[in-house]
Structure formats: structure tokens, C-alpha cells
Write a protein that holds these residues in place. Structure first.
Motif, PDB file in Angstrom:
ATOM      1  N   TRP A  49      45.798  36.189  32.352  1.00  0.00           N
ATOM      2  CA  TRP A  49      46.885  36.254  33.320  1.00  0.00           C
ATOM      3  C   TRP A  49      46.335  36.321  34.748  1.00  0.00           C
ATOM      4  O   TRP A  49      46.881  35.683  35.648  1.00  0.00           O
ATOM      5  CB  TRP A  49      47.797  37.459  33.045  1.00  0.00           C
ATOM      6  N   LEU A  50      45.279  37.090  34.969  1.00  0.00           N
ATOM      7  CA  LEU A  50      44.683  37.173  36.306  1.00  0.00           C
ATOM      8  C   LEU A  50      44.216  35.798  36.778  1.00  0.00           C
ATOM      9  O   LEU A  50      44.421  35.430  37.942  1.00  0.00           O
ATOM     10  CB  LEU A  50      43.523  38.169  36.330  1.00  0.00           C
ATOM     11  N   LYS A  51      43.626  35.034  35.885  1.00  0.00           N
ATOM     12  CA  LYS A  51      43.193  33.689  36.242  1.00  0.00           C
ATOM     13  C   LYS A  51      44.407  32.816  36.566  1.00  0.00           C
ATOM     14  O   LYS A  51      44.396  32.065  37.543  1.00  0.00           O
ATOM     15  CB  LYS A  51      42.369  33.073  35.108  1.00  0.00           C
ATOM     16  N   LEU A  52      45.455  32.921  35.752  1.00  0.00           N
ATOM     17  CA  LEU A  52      46.692  32.178  36.012  1.00  0.00           C
ATOM     18  C   LEU A  52      47.279  32.562  37.365  1.00  0.00           C
ATOM     19  O   LEU A  52      47.661  31.698  38.161  1.00  0.00           O
ATOM     20  CB  LEU A  52      47.716  32.427  34.901  1.00  0.00           C
ATOM     21  N   ARG A  53      47.353  33.869  37.625  1.00  0.00           N
ATOM     22  CA  ARG A  53      47.907  34.340  38.902  1.00  0.00           C
ATOM     23  C   ARG A  53      47.123  33.773  40.073  1.00  0.00           C
ATOM     24  O   ARG A  53      47.691  33.223  41.016  1.00  0.00           O
ATOM     25  CB  ARG A  53      47.879  35.861  38.954  1.00  0.00           C
ATOM     26  N   ASP A  54      45.819  33.901  40.015  1.00  0.00           N
ATOM     27  CA  ASP A  54      44.999  33.474  41.144  1.00  0.00           C
ATOM     28  C   ASP A  54      45.069  31.970  41.378  1.00  0.00           C
ATOM     29  O   ASP A  54      45.164  31.518  42.524  1.00  0.00           O
ATOM     30  CB  ASP A  54      43.553  33.928  40.949  1.00  0.00           C
ATOM     31  N   THR A  55      45.066  31.179  40.302  1.00  0.00           N
ATOM     32  CA  THR A  55      45.144  29.727  40.483  1.00  0.00           C
ATOM     33  C   THR A  55      46.550  29.294  40.878  1.00  0.00           C
ATOM     34  O   THR A  55      46.711  28.351  41.650  1.00  0.00           O
ATOM     35  CB  THR A  55      44.685  28.979  39.217  1.00  0.00           C
ATOM     36  N   THR A  56      47.567  29.971  40.373  1.00  0.00           N
ATOM     37  CA  THR A  56      48.941  29.666  40.771  1.00  0.00           C
ATOM     38  C   THR A  56      49.141  29.923  42.256  1.00  0.00           C
ATOM     39  O   THR A  56      49.766  29.116  42.961  1.00  0.00           O
ATOM     40  CB  THR A  56      49.944  30.505  39.942  1.00  0.00           C
ATOM     41  N   CYS A  57      48.598  31.019  42.739  1.00  0.00           N
ATOM     42  CA  CYS A  57      48.754  31.345  44.162  1.00  0.00           C
ATOM     43  C   CYS A  57      47.991  30.356  45.048  1.00  0.00           C
ATOM     44  O   CYS A  57      48.466  30.004  46.125  1.00  0.00           O
ATOM     45  CB  CYS A  57      48.343  32.786  44.426  1.00  0.00           C
ATOM     46  N   LEU A  58      46.855  29.899  44.587  1.00  0.00           N
ATOM     47  CA  LEU A  58      46.146  28.846  45.324  1.00  0.00           C
ATOM     48  C   LEU A  58      46.976  27.573  45.348  1.00  0.00           C
ATOM     49  O   LEU A  58      47.057  26.881  46.373  1.00  0.00           O
ATOM     50  CB  LEU A  58      44.782  28.569  44.696  1.00  0.00           C
ATOM     51  N   LEU A  59      47.598  27.251  44.228  1.00  0.00           N
ATOM     52  CA  LEU A  59      48.446  26.071  44.141  1.00  0.00           C
ATOM     53  C   LEU A  59      49.619  26.154  45.108  1.00  0.00           C
ATOM     54  O   LEU A  59      49.966  25.165  45.769  1.00  0.00           O
ATOM     55  CB  LEU A  59      48.939  25.890  42.701  1.00  0.00           C
ATOM     56  N   GLU A  60      50.222  27.328  45.205  1.00  0.00           N
ATOM     57  CA  GLU A  60      51.354  27.510  46.119  1.00  0.00           C
ATOM     58  C   GLU A  60      50.972  27.281  47.575  1.00  0.00           C
ATOM     59  O   GLU A  60      51.818  26.942  48.390  1.00  0.00           O
ATOM     60  CB  GLU A  60      51.951  28.917  45.967  1.00  0.00           C
ATOM     61  N   ALA A  61      49.697  27.454  47.893  1.00  0.00           N
ATOM     62  CA  ALA A  61      49.259  27.350  49.288  1.00  0.00           C
ATOM     63  C   ALA A  61      48.642  25.996  49.626  1.00  0.00           C
ATOM     64  O   ALA A  61      48.098  25.819  50.715  1.00  0.00           O
ATOM     65  CB  ALA A  61      48.256  28.464  49.585  1.00  0.00           C
ATOM     66  N   THR A  62      48.747  25.020  48.720  1.00  0.00           N
ATOM     67  CA  THR A  62      48.075  23.744  48.961  1.00  0.00           C
ATOM     68  C   THR A  62      48.634  22.961  50.139  1.00  0.00           C
ATOM     69  O   THR A  62      47.938  22.120  50.692  1.00  0.00           O
ATOM     70  CB  THR A  62      48.099  22.842  47.698  1.00  0.00           C
ATOM     71  N   ASP A  63      49.871  23.208  50.531  1.00  0.00           N
ATOM     72  CA  ASP A  63      50.453  22.477  51.662  1.00  0.00           C
ATOM     73  C   ASP A  63      50.057  23.045  53.015  1.00  0.00           C
ATOM     74  O   ASP A  63      50.441  22.510  54.047  1.00  0.00           O
ATOM     75  CB  ASP A  63      51.982  22.465  51.558  1.00  0.00           C
ATOM     76  N   ILE A  64      49.306  24.132  53.020  1.00  0.00           N
ATOM     77  CA  ILE A  64      48.933  24.787  54.279  1.00  0.00           C
ATOM     78  C   ILE A  64      47.435  24.629  54.503  1.00  0.00           C
ATOM     79  O   ILE A  64      46.645  24.769  53.567  1.00  0.00           O
ATOM     80  CB  ILE A  64      49.323  26.279  54.243  1.00  0.00           C
ATOM     81  N   ASP A  65      47.077  24.340  55.708  1.00  0.00           N
ATOM     82  CA  ASP A  65      45.668  24.182  56.073  1.00  0.00           C
ATOM     83  C   ASP A  65      44.892  25.438  55.679  1.00  0.00           C
ATOM     84  O   ASP A  65      45.254  26.544  56.086  1.00  0.00           O
ATOM     85  CB  ASP A  65      45.570  23.950  57.581  1.00  0.00           C
ATOM     86  N   PRO A  66      43.828  25.278  54.886  1.00  0.00           N
ATOM     87  CA  PRO A  66      43.057  26.446  54.433  1.00  0.00           C
ATOM     88  C   PRO A  66      42.460  27.272  55.569  1.00  0.00           C
ATOM     89  O   PRO A  66      42.167  28.455  55.376  1.00  0.00           O
ATOM     90  CB  PRO A  66      41.940  25.833  53.579  1.00  0.00           C
ATOM     91  N   ASP A  67      42.303  26.689  56.756  1.00  0.00           N
ATOM     92  CA  ASP A  67      41.774  27.437  57.889  1.00  0.00           C
ATOM     93  C   ASP A  67      42.853  28.213  58.643  1.00  0.00           C
ATOM     94  O   ASP A  67      42.539  29.047  59.500  1.00  0.00           O
ATOM     95  CB  ASP A  67      41.060  26.489  58.862  1.00  0.00           C
ATOM     96  N   ALA A  68      44.107  27.955  58.319  1.00  0.00           N
ATOM     97  CA  ALA A  68      45.206  28.637  58.999  1.00  0.00           C
ATOM     98  C   ALA A  68      45.396  30.038  58.426  1.00  0.00           C
ATOM     99  O   ALA A  68      45.194  30.265  57.234  1.00  0.00           O
ATOM    100  CB  ALA A  68      46.497  27.837  58.849  1.00  0.00           C
ATOM    101  N   VAL A  69      45.782  30.967  59.277  1.00  0.00           N
ATOM    102  CA  VAL A  69      46.036  32.343  58.846  1.00  0.00           C
ATOM    103  C   VAL A  69      47.143  32.371  57.800  1.00  0.00           C
ATOM    104  O   VAL A  69      47.092  33.155  56.853  1.00  0.00           O
ATOM    105  CB  VAL A  69      46.399  33.221  60.068  1.00  0.00           C
ATOM    106  N   MET A  70      48.106  31.494  57.945  1.00  0.00           N
ATOM    107  CA  MET A  70      49.232  31.472  57.016  1.00  0.00           C
ATOM    108  C   MET A  70      48.775  31.161  55.593  1.00  0.00           C
ATOM    109  O   MET A  70      49.411  31.594  54.631  1.00  0.00           O
ATOM    110  CB  MET A  70      50.270  30.444  57.493  1.00  0.00           C
ATOM    111  N   HIS A  71      47.688  30.446  55.435  1.00  0.00           N
ATOM    112  CA  HIS A  71      47.166  30.114  54.102  1.00  0.00           C
ATOM    113  C   HIS A  71      46.828  31.387  53.329  1.00  0.00           C
ATOM    114  O   HIS A  71      47.302  31.599  52.208  1.00  0.00           O
ATOM    115  CB  HIS A  71      45.940  29.207  54.242  1.00  0.00           C
ATOM    116  N   SER A  72      46.028  32.241  53.927  1.00  0.00           N
ATOM    117  CA  SER A  72      45.654  33.483  53.230  1.00  0.00           C
ATOM    118  C   SER A  72      46.845  34.429  53.117  1.00  0.00           C
ATOM    119  O   SER A  72      46.966  35.161  52.131  1.00  0.00           O
ATOM    120  CB  SER A  72      44.481  34.170  53.927  1.00  0.00           C
TER     121      SER A  72
END
Length: 140
Positions: free
Chosen positions: A86-109
Motif C-alpha cells: 500500500w505504501l508503494k501504491l500511495r507513493d506512486t499514486t501521489c507522483l502520478l497525481e502531480a505529473t501535470d505540474i513542473d517538478p521544479d515548482a513548489v506546487m509539485h511537492s
């Protein structure tokens, strides 16, 4: 040993103080760093809740199956494997949710941290449900 105890006590004290400070600051947010601080505090609180719920589940298996330690260990192993997956699912799901935001932007994290907190609280509720009535564990 005395130093270790003091260090642990001080660490917990600082953690609780920083969480309380962030909670007070989250009532009125006027600058972006306050928002980031609030998201971090939410994440820490969600993580603590998730850990407590997981520990309650493990304690339930240990106490209810005390007469059969092998069965208790088997259930605890299932719970541990489930939690890791589940932890792996959570972490990868949250990365997936942030794919539309520039990884260097504060909003990404910020988005990732919010997602992790939200999903962690949902998982804690799920685990608490298993602990409370056990219905999820005994159905075939």
C-alpha cells in the motif's frame, strides 16, 4: 543511556511543538511558506495516525491469536506485506497525481505531500475498521 532518553524526549517535544505551532499558523495563511508549513504538519499528523492504526492492528493479531503464535505471525506477515504494498501504491499514486505540474515548482511537492496525507488518513480509517470489528479479516 540517560542522554538517549533525553534526546528522544526532546525530539518528541520539538515535534509536538512544531506541529502545534503549524496548526496555529494554519488558521490564517498570509504567505506561501505558511501553506507549506501547514502541509508538512498535516503530513506528520497523518503519518502518526497511520502508524498508530497499523500498530493497533498488529496488537490485535498478537492478542487475539496468543494461543496460536504461528497463526498470529502469519496474520502479522500478511498485514506487513499489505502495508508495504500500500505504501508503494500511495507513493506512486501521489507522483502520478502531480505529473501535470513542473517538478521544479513548489506546487509539485505541495500536491504530493497533500496526496500522501490524504491517502494516509484514508488508510488509517481502513485499518481502524479492521481493528474495530474484524469483519474485513474473517470473511472468505
Amino acid at each position: 543511556m540517560n542522554r538517549l532518553v533525553r534526546f528522544i524526549a526532546l525530539s518528541f517535544g520539538l515535534l509536538f511543538a512544531s506541529t502545534a505551532f503549524a496548526e496555529n499558523n494554519c488558521k490564517v495563511i498570509t504567505v506561501s511558506w505558511q501553506y507549506l508549513e501547514c502541509i508538512e504538519a498535516e503530513g506528520k499528523a497523518a503519518d502518526a495516525k497511520l502508524n498508530a492504526s497499523y500498530k493497533k492492528l498488529m496488537a490485535r493479531f498478537a492478542s487475539e491469536r496468543a494461543e496460536d503464535p504461528a497463526e498470529a505471525e502469519a496474520f502479522m506477515a500478511i498485514a506487513k506485506d499489505s502495508q508495504r504494498a500500500w505504501l508503494k501504491l500511495r507513493d506512486t499514486t501521489c507522483l502520478l497525481e502531480a505529473t501535470d505540474i513542473d517538478p521544479d515548482a513548489v506546487m509539485h511537492s505541495t500536491l504530493i505531500n497533500s496526496c500522501i496525507a490524504r491517502m494516509s488518513l484514508e488508510r488509517a480509517v481502513y485499518l481502524d475498521g479492521i481493528v474495530a470489528d474484524g469483519s474485513g479479516m474473517w470473511l472468505i
